[in-house]
Motif scaffolding. Structure first.
Motif, PDB file in Angstrom:
ATOM      1  N   PHE A  86       7.863  28.808  50.694  1.00  0.00           N
ATOM      2  CA  PHE A  86       8.825  28.194  51.785  1.00  0.00           C
ATOM      3  C   PHE A  86       8.222  28.435  52.972  1.00  0.00           C
ATOM      4  CE2 PHE A  86      11.055  29.891  47.921  1.00  0.00           C
ATOM      5  CZ  PHE A  86      12.077  28.736  47.733  1.00  0.00           C
ATOM      6  N   LYS A  87       8.566  27.704  54.056  1.00  0.00           N
ATOM      7  CA  LYS A  87       7.789  27.799  55.206  1.00  0.00           C
ATOM      8  C   LYS A  87       8.994  29.025  55.847  1.00  0.00           C
ATOM      9  CE  LYS A  87       6.709  23.039  56.155  1.00  0.00           C
ATOM     10  NZ  LYS A  87       6.866  21.745  56.886  1.00  0.00           N
ATOM     11  N   GLU A  88       8.171  29.627  56.935  1.00  0.00           N
ATOM     12  CA  GLU A  88       8.836  30.868  57.474  1.00  0.00           C
ATOM     13  C   GLU A  88      10.157  30.562  58.104  1.00  0.00           C
ATOM     14  OE1 GLU A  88       7.270  34.548  59.883  1.00  0.00           O
ATOM     15  OE2 GLU A  88       6.495  32.624  60.376  1.00  0.00           O
ATOM     16  N   ASN A  89      10.437  29.259  58.540  1.00  0.00           N
ATOM     17  CA  ASN A  89      11.722  28.992  59.482  1.00  0.00           C
ATOM     18  C   ASN A  89      12.772  28.126  58.384  1.00  0.00           C
ATOM     19  OD1 ASN A  89      10.465  26.617  59.118  1.00  0.00           O
ATOM     20  ND2 ASN A  89      10.976  26.006  61.320  1.00  0.00           N
ATOM     21  N   GLU A  90      12.656  28.120  57.001  1.00  0.00           N
ATOM     22  CA  GLU A  90      13.268  27.348  55.884  1.00  0.00           C
ATOM     23  C   GLU A  90      14.765  27.852  56.027  1.00  0.00           C
ATOM     24  OE1 GLU A  90      14.426  24.639  53.605  1.00  0.00           O
ATOM     25  OE2 GLU A  90      12.387  24.570  54.120  1.00  0.00           O
ATOM     26  N   PHE A  91      15.017  29.135  56.253  1.00  0.00           N
ATOM     27  CA  PHE A  91      16.415  29.625  56.021  1.00  0.00           C
ATOM     28  C   PHE A  91      17.063  29.686  57.312  1.00  0.00           C
ATOM     29  CE2 PHE A  91      13.398  31.463  52.843  1.00  0.00           C
ATOM     30  CZ  PHE A  91      13.705  30.541  51.701  1.00  0.00           C
ATOM     31  N   ASP A  92      16.640  29.563  58.241  1.00  0.00           N
ATOM     32  CA  ASP A  92      17.441  29.572  59.747  1.00  0.00           C
ATOM     33  C   ASP A  92      18.649  28.851  59.685  1.00  0.00           C
ATOM     34  OD1 ASP A  92      14.936  31.255  60.192  1.00  0.00           O
ATOM     35  OD2 ASP A  92      15.031  30.182  62.332  1.00  0.00           O
ATOM     36  N   ALA A  93      18.723  27.610  59.174  1.00  0.00           N
ATOM     37  CA  ALA A  93      19.698  26.780  59.331  1.00  0.00           C
ATOM     38  C   ALA A  93      20.830  27.454  58.648  1.00  0.00           C
ATOM     39  CB  ALA A  93      19.444  25.463  59.145  1.00  0.00           C
ATOM     40  N   ILE A  94      20.684  27.846  57.199  1.00  0.00           N
ATOM     41  CA  ILE A  94      21.721  28.501  56.459  1.00  0.00           C
ATOM     42  C   ILE A  94      22.342  29.596  57.106  1.00  0.00           C
ATOM     43  CG2 ILE A  94      21.866  29.576  54.554  1.00  0.00           C
ATOM     44  CD1 ILE A  94      19.667  28.004  53.250  1.00  0.00           C
ATOM     45  N   TRP A  95      21.342  30.594  57.639  1.00  0.00           N
ATOM     46  CA  TRP A  95      21.716  31.657  58.322  1.00  0.00           C
ATOM     47  C   TRP A  95      22.814  31.373  59.611  1.00  0.00           C
ATOM     48  CZ3 TRP A  95      20.641  36.949  57.280  1.00  0.00           C
ATOM     49  CH2 TRP A  95      20.751  37.993  58.238  1.00  0.00           C
ATOM     50  N   SER A  96      22.259  30.514  60.387  1.00  0.00           N
ATOM     51  CA  SER A  96      23.084  30.306  61.740  1.00  0.00           C
ATOM     52  C   SER A  96      24.223  29.615  61.399  1.00  0.00           C
ATOM     53  CB  SER A  96      22.140  29.498  62.465  1.00  0.00           C
ATOM     54  OG  SER A  96      21.684  28.273  62.199  1.00  0.00           O
ATOM     55  N   THR A  97      24.221  28.527  60.614  1.00  0.00           N
ATOM     56  CA  THR A  97      25.445  27.824  60.192  1.00  0.00           C
ATOM     57  C   THR A  97      26.757  28.545  59.501  1.00  0.00           C
ATOM     58  OG1 THR A  97      24.191  25.660  60.249  1.00  0.00           O
ATOM     59  CG2 THR A  97      26.441  25.569  59.435  1.00  0.00           C
ATOM     60  N   LEU A  98      26.286  29.143  58.459  1.00  0.00           N
ATOM     61  CA  LEU A  98      27.263  30.086  57.870  1.00  0.00           C
ATOM     62  C   LEU A  98      27.792  31.058  58.693  1.00  0.00           C
ATOM     63  CD1 LEU A  98      26.049  30.226  54.182  1.00  0.00           C
ATOM     64  CD2 LEU A  98      27.527  28.806  55.222  1.00  0.00           C
ATOM     65  N   TYR A  99      27.164  31.671  59.579  1.00  0.00           N
ATOM     66  CA  TYR A  99      27.545  32.564  60.388  1.00  0.00           C
ATOM     67  C   TYR A  99      28.672  32.114  61.389  1.00  0.00           C
ATOM     68  CZ  TYR A  99      25.522  37.346  59.151  1.00  0.00           C
ATOM     69  OH  TYR A  99      25.314  38.199  58.508  1.00  0.00           O
ATOM     70  N   VAL A 100      28.079  31.071  61.930  1.00  0.00           N
ATOM     71  CA  VAL A 100      29.048  30.221  63.102  1.00  0.00           C
ATOM     72  C   VAL A 100      30.277  29.922  62.264  1.00  0.00           C
ATOM     73  CG1 VAL A 100      29.351  28.076  63.948  1.00  0.00           C
ATOM     74  CG2 VAL A 100      27.228  29.189  64.325  1.00  0.00           C
ATOM     75  N   LYS A 101      30.306  29.606  60.918  1.00  0.00           N
ATOM     76  CA  LYS A 101      31.566  29.108  60.398  1.00  0.00           C
ATOM     77  C   LYS A 101      32.406  30.395  60.045  1.00  0.00           C
ATOM     78  CE  LYS A 101      30.852  25.609  61.595  1.00  0.00           C
ATOM     79  NZ  LYS A 101      31.780  24.863  62.488  1.00  0.00           N
ATOM     80  N   ALA A 102      31.871  31.433  59.562  1.00  0.00           N
ATOM     81  CA  ALA A 102      32.461  32.800  59.229  1.00  0.00           C
ATOM     82  C   ALA A 102      33.079  33.201  60.537  1.00  0.00           C
ATOM     83  CB  ALA A 102      31.274  33.819  58.612  1.00  0.00           C
ATOM     84  N   ASN A 103      32.350  32.996  61.473  1.00  0.00           N
ATOM     85  CA  ASN A 103      32.846  33.651  62.930  1.00  0.00           C
ATOM     86  C   ASN A 103      34.151  32.802  63.416  1.00  0.00           C
ATOM     87  OD1 ASN A 103      32.699  35.305  65.296  1.00  0.00           O
ATOM     88  ND2 ASN A 103      32.204  33.410  66.431  1.00  0.00           N
ATOM     89  N   ASP A 104      34.044  31.345  62.937  1.00  0.00           N
ATOM     90  CA  ASP A 104      35.191  30.537  63.370  1.00  0.00           C
ATOM     91  C   ASP A 104      36.566  31.101  62.607  1.00  0.00           C
ATOM     92  OD1 ASP A 104      33.586  29.178  65.074  1.00  0.00           O
ATOM     93  OD2 ASP A 104      33.596  27.179  63.658  1.00  0.00           O
TER      94      ASP A 104
END
Length: 491
Positions: A86-104
């Motif tokens: 996996f590329k080093e930034n492969e999981f950034d989108a998962i982390w950021s989006t799910l945290y945004v939605k959890a925060n909402d």
């Protein structure tokens, strides 16, 4: 009033990207920033979280989990995933989006609580548990206690242990069960159940059952007793009892509420992917009636998959199959109104079959197993037989490699059928594999990661760069930030 960026600095290492990219443009009217706007109706925050969270999980499962679990094998540029690279930034989108939605959902709960809006409080707790459980099951220890303290200007949250996170999630789901009531208003933009508190209550308990089974190896979580309590009192703790109860995103095919695979090009969705040999062989040996819902046929009219974990050149040769070609994803999966599951009745039955097999509940494991298989067939709109007839369902359940009785009544048999049923159900089969070791999946000769199917994802690049001290403490505590470190519930 502080700017959105200031409020979201608590996620300075992941949220900035998420706020910009995670919201579906067609839901702009509903995608109100809950941190800035405290007068918004809490129920209006539900639909965008459901839609965006579901799309993130479904799309990333299509890209990552389907490859890891050999549902599909990419033959082109993404073939690295099948080899555990996996590329080093492969999981950034998962982390950021799910945290945004959890925060909402965290903000939705607080707004609803001020209004004593118990049904929206319950819905917020269930959705937050879904988002956070995916995050911790993917990464292990993650920020949780500090993660939603933007108003308190906690910008660099510490990482909680997975045990403490699960303790909180399970408590939230148990509390949600007590909140849902038919006697109170439930005004929301709910895309799953149309604001039906009875079905939401079943969803809360079924989600709790899923998470309890996830941590069932940890004796300190007292899982047998917790599950037995739920099953013994179905009035207090109702679970799904039919396919009509299951949590599905049933798209109507009218923008904006569509299956976003519809807008993907055919080549991006399926063109360079082939069905995995493990899945197709398992379904072929039982003449599985769901095959046409999952896959296309090759040139001679057969369902044929390819092995995983080979070089890109070898994989392309397998896909060509000396000119006979191999199966790809069924084109119907890309339809604008095609539904995808969050949690199904099939899954609930397989969970209960496992609990019965372990002796945690007084029930017949075979009965739950058979119901799980049937529920999956019905979920996928496949023909099943009426009770007592001989085809096709009864025939399927009687096949030697399906039949659940005597010496074949094993965890492996449950998990093999659950593996088939969890197709396109997020990352669930990957979590199950890490917990049970089933189904047995061959590791190809070109696989990296010491030939070990990844047991977690590495923390995102953005986390390492901007919350370094807390990242390093978490990485040391879990035994190293790599793809081979086991999360707490696997120990």
């Amino acid at each position: 009033m502080k700017s959105l960026l200031q409020h979201c600095q608590l996620f300075s290492f992941f949220i900035v990207i998420g706020v910009i990219t995670s919201c579906t443009k067609d839901f702009e009217k509903l995608n109100t920033d809950p941190v800035k706007v405290t007068s918004v109706a809490p129920g209006s925050l539900l639909a965008p979280a459901q839609f965006d969270g579901m799309w993130l999980i479904t799309k990333r499962a299509h890209r990552l989990s389907n490859e890891l679990m050999q549902y599909t094998v990419e033959t082109g540029a993404l073939n690295d995933f099948a080899r555990y690279e996996f590329k080093e930034n492969e999981f950034d989108a998962i982390w950021s989006t799910l945290y945004v939605k959890a925060n909402d959902m965290n903000e939705m709960y607080k707004i609803a609580e001020k209004l004593n809006d118990v049904n929206n409080m319950g819905a917020a707790l269930v959705m937050k548990a879904w988002f956070v459980s995916n995050l911790t099951d993917m990464f292990g220890d993650i920020p949780y206690t500090d993660a939603f303290k933007g108003r308190e200007e906690v910008y660099y949250p510490k990482y909680d242990t997975q045990q403490s996170i699960y303790t909180n999630l399970l408590a939230d789901l148990k509390r949600a069960n007590t909140l849902f009531t038919e006697n109170k208003p439930f005004d929301s933009s709910d895309l799953i159940y149309g604001s039906d508190p009875v079905k939401w209550k079943k969803f809360a308990n079924s989600m709790r059952l899923r998470l309890l089974m996830r941590v069932s190896k940890r004796t300190e979580m007292n899982v047998p007793t917790e599950i037995a309590e739920m099953v013994a009192d179905p009035v207090k703790f109702p679970l799904f009892t039919s396919n009509a109860d299951e949590a599905m995103m049933r798209y109507d095919g009218i923008k904006p509420f569509i299956n976003l695979f519809f807008e993907m090009s055919a080549s991006e969705f399926s063109g360079s992917r082939r069905m995995g040999k493990s899945l197709m062989d398992l379904m072929n040996t039982t003449v599985d009636g769901r095959r046409f819902r999952y896959a296309t046929k090759n040139t001679p009219g057969a369902y044929v998959g390819i092995p995983s974990g080979y070089t890109e050149q070898e994989t392309q040769a397998f896909a060509d199959n000396t000119g006979l070609k191999t199966s790809t994803l069924a084109t119907t999966l890309k339809a604008d109104d095609y539904p995808f599951p969050i949690l199904t009745w099939a899954e609930v039955n397989f969970l209960l079959a496992e609990a019965a097999l372990n002796g945690w509940i007084s029930a017949n494991a075979q009965t739950y197993f058979n119901k799980g298989v049937e529920a999956s067939w019905r979920q996928w709109n496949c023909t099943w037989d009426p009770s007592g007839s001989t085809t096709p369902g009864a025939t399927y359940l009687a096949r030697p490699t399906v039949r659940f009785t005597g010496t074949t009544a094993t965890l492996e048999r449950i998990m093999s059928q659950k593996y088939i049923a969890m197709f396109f159900c997020g990352f669930e089969s990957w979590y199950d594999y890490r917990r049970t070791g089933y189904p047995v999946l061959p590791v190809g000769p070109a696989a990296k990661n010491n030939g070990i199917l990844p047991t977690r994802f590495e923390y995102p690049l953005i986390t390492k760069a901007t919350n370094k001290a807390n990242y390093e403490a978490a990485a040391a505590r879990i035994g190293g930030d790599n793809l081979r470190t086991k999360v707490w519930w696997q120990q």
